[in-house]
Design a protein around this motif. Structure first.
Motif, PDB file in Angstrom:
ATOM      1  N   ALA A 175       0.832  -1.205   0.000  1.00 19.15           N
ATOM      2  CA  ALA A 175       0.000   0.000   0.000  1.00 19.15           C
ATOM      3  C   ALA A 175       0.866   1.255   0.000  1.00 19.15           C
ATOM      4  O   ALA A 175       0.549   2.251  -0.668  1.00 19.15           O
ATOM      5  CB  ALA A 175      -0.934   0.002   1.204  1.00 19.15           C
ATOM      6  N   LEU A 176       1.962   1.224   0.735  1.00 14.07           N
ATOM      7  CA  LEU A 176       2.869   2.373   0.780  1.00 14.07           C
ATOM      8  C   LEU A 176       3.567   2.569  -0.561  1.00 14.07           C
ATOM      9  O   LEU A 176       3.632   3.690  -1.081  1.00 14.07           O
ATOM     10  CB  LEU A 176       3.906   2.174   1.884  1.00 14.07           C
ATOM     11  N   ILE A 177       4.072   1.492  -1.128  1.00 13.96           N
ATOM     12  CA  ILE A 177       4.771   1.587  -2.412  1.00 13.96           C
ATOM     13  C   ILE A 177       3.837   2.136  -3.492  1.00 13.96           C
ATOM     14  O   ILE A 177       4.201   3.043  -4.255  1.00 13.96           O
ATOM     15  CB  ILE A 177       5.323   0.207  -2.828  1.00 13.96           C
ATOM     16  N   GLU A 178       2.632   1.598  -3.539  1.00 16.56           N
ATOM     17  CA  GLU A 178       1.675   2.044  -4.548  1.00 16.56           C
ATOM     18  C   GLU A 178       1.260   3.496  -4.318  1.00 16.56           C
ATOM     19  O   GLU A 178       1.081   4.256  -5.274  1.00 16.56           O
ATOM     20  CB  GLU A 178       0.455   1.126  -4.532  1.00 16.56           C
ATOM     21  N   ALA A 179       1.125   3.891  -3.048  1.00 15.05           N
ATOM     22  CA  ALA A 179       0.748   5.271  -2.746  1.00 15.05           C
ATOM     23  C   ALA A 179       1.838   6.244  -3.176  1.00 15.05           C
ATOM     24  O   ALA A 179       1.546   7.341  -3.674  1.00 15.05           O
ATOM     25  CB  ALA A 179       0.461   5.419  -1.258  1.00 15.05           C
TER      26      ALA A 179
END
Length: 217
Positions: free
Chosen positions: A64-68
């Motif tokens: 989720a962090l990488i995609e955000a």
């Protein structure tokens, strides 16, 4: 008179929570670019000056962090096109946005290892960002062509492909890409003008020849 609606209204995120979220995104971008998939969430939280619990409240999983981070960079790129359109001449908006694109590509390449390590892979992210980039580039080019400032005999996306190919190789890739942007845009400007320096669009409309700045009264 009807009773007041007892349902609570949605609250905007607290200012400090939003600052933490943005700080985490910026820190994660730099950390993933430096360490790739080896970067840990704990060190990202520590570098951002927040607890790991704060990180998980904003981004429940590593993916989720990488995609955000990636979506945030794409959003900045799209916003830059709108901002430059409102504040710059057509050709300058195109030039400056392509320079922003150079930095975007550098971020994308720096994060490639982390993106490839996500469970679903980056394909859907790349597809969504590609559509946004194509739309922004077409809008900027169409505006410059309509103003008679450039002449474009290729797909707008081909210009970005040329720039992207330079950013993907060599130690001085960013500087090389920035030089290429200037070369490409200058070439488009020249192709959009006749020997007298008038825009092709103005000549087609029968506009009077502009007086040379060097001529004397």
């Amino acid at each position: 008179m009807d009773d007041e609606d007892p349902r609570p209204t949605a609250r905007r995120p607290r200012a400090d929570a939003e600052r933490n979220r943005l700080r985490l995104l910026d820190t994660a971008k730099a950390t993933f670019a430096e360490k790739g998939a080896a970067a840990s969430l704990e060190e990202i939280a520590r570098a951002a000056g927040v607890g790991v619990g704060t990180l998980y409240r904003h981004f429940p999983t590593r993916d989720a962090l990488i995609e955000a981070v990636y979506r945030n960079e794409t959003a900045h790129l799209a916003e830059a096109a709108e901002r430059l359109t409102a504040t710059r001449s057509p050709t300058e908006a195109l030039r400056e946005w392509m320079l922003v694109f150079v930095d975007y590509m550098a971020t994308k390449q720096g994060m490639s290892e982390a993106l490839n390590a996500t469970a679903d892979g980056p394909a859907s992210l790349y597809a969504a960002s590609g559509a946004q980039i194509k739309q922004a580039m077409a809008m900027l080019c169409d505006r410059a062509v309509a103003a008679g400032e450039i002449q474009l005999d290729m797909e707008p996306l081909d210009l970005l492909r040329a720039v992207a190919s330079v950013t993907s190789s060599g130690p001085d890739r960013r500087q090389s890409a920035m030089r290429l942007v200037d070369i490409l845009v200058t070439g488009l400007e020249k192709s959009g003008r006749d020997e007298a320096g008038r825009s092709i669009a103005a000549r087609a409309k029968g506009a009077p020849r502009q007086q040379s700045r060097r001529s004397t009264p």
